[in-house]
Design an enzyme around this catalytic site. Sequence first.
Site, PDB file in Angstrom:
ATOM      1  N   CYS A   1       1.540   2.216  -4.294  1.00  0.00           N
ATOM      2  CA  CYS A   1       1.775   3.216  -5.091  1.00  0.00           C
ATOM      3  C   CYS A   1       0.403   3.905  -5.579  1.00  0.00           C
ATOM      4  O   CYS A   1       0.289   4.861  -5.691  1.00  0.00           O
ATOM      5  CB  CYS A   1       2.666   2.682  -6.234  1.00  0.00           C
ATOM      6  SG  CYS A   1       4.027   1.736  -6.060  1.00  0.00           S
ATOM      7  N   HIS A   2      -0.554   2.992  -5.967  1.00  0.00           N
ATOM      8  CA  HIS A   2      -1.829   3.777  -6.003  1.00  0.00           C
ATOM      9  C   HIS A   2      -3.014   3.017  -5.521  1.00  0.00           C
ATOM     10  O   HIS A   2      -4.283   3.295  -6.113  1.00  0.00           O
ATOM     11  CB  HIS A   2      -2.017   3.464  -7.787  1.00  0.00           C
ATOM     12  CG  HIS A   2      -0.764   4.179  -8.629  1.00  0.00           C
ATOM     13  ND1 HIS A   2       0.122   3.618  -9.008  1.00  0.00           N
ATOM     14  CD2 HIS A   2      -0.693   5.610  -8.937  1.00  0.00           C
ATOM     15  CE1 HIS A   2       1.141   4.582  -9.526  1.00  0.00           C
ATOM     16  NE2 HIS A   2       0.542   5.831  -9.272  1.00  0.00           N
ATOM     17  N   GLY A   3      -2.818   2.176  -4.721  1.00  0.00           N
ATOM     18  CA  GLY A   3      -3.945   1.781  -3.811  1.00  0.00           C
ATOM     19  C   GLY A   3      -4.778   0.620  -4.429  1.00  0.00           C
ATOM     20  O   GLY A   3      -6.096   0.298  -4.008  1.00  0.00           O
TER      21      GLY A   3
END
Length: 176
Positions: A140-142
């Site tokens: 989702c955001h790494g």
Amino acid sequence: MSTIVSQPNRRDILLLGTTAVGLSGTALALWPFIDSTMPAKDVAALATTEVDISPIEEGQRITVVWRGKPVFIEYRSENTVQKIRSEKTEDLRDPQTDEDRVQKAQWLVAIGVCTHLGCIPMGQKEGDPRGDWGGWFCPCHGSHYDQSGRIKKGPAPRNLAVPPYTFKANNILQIG
């Protein structure tokens, strides 16, 4: 010098009896309210989860559910444990040694919820991306976690949480 022992009179006995009946009645009247604050039986049953870890092979990861959350369990090899424990922790965003996160070196138990926005990181299944450190990757955001569940890269502020757990026997793990 003699002490005078007074006999209880009728009024004292009535007062004690009335007080005892009143306290008993109050306790009986309040009990349903007190009992309603206790967790329901179905909720109490979810408070702990027992896992038979004997069929898990070295290097294998499984996911169990505890209190509605995924819990990642990994049977780590000796090489993996040595590699993780040789890394410096001072540079980590949430510095924690592997020894502080596990009870037995080969078993990692962590709540599988990303500490950034509550996503479930990938890395439990064969072929899933495991991030740059072989642990878990939250697409989702790494966020990247290592094999001790520590945040190494990305926006997550903290390591994967470690639930309360105990080894009831060599092959039974109790979470909660």
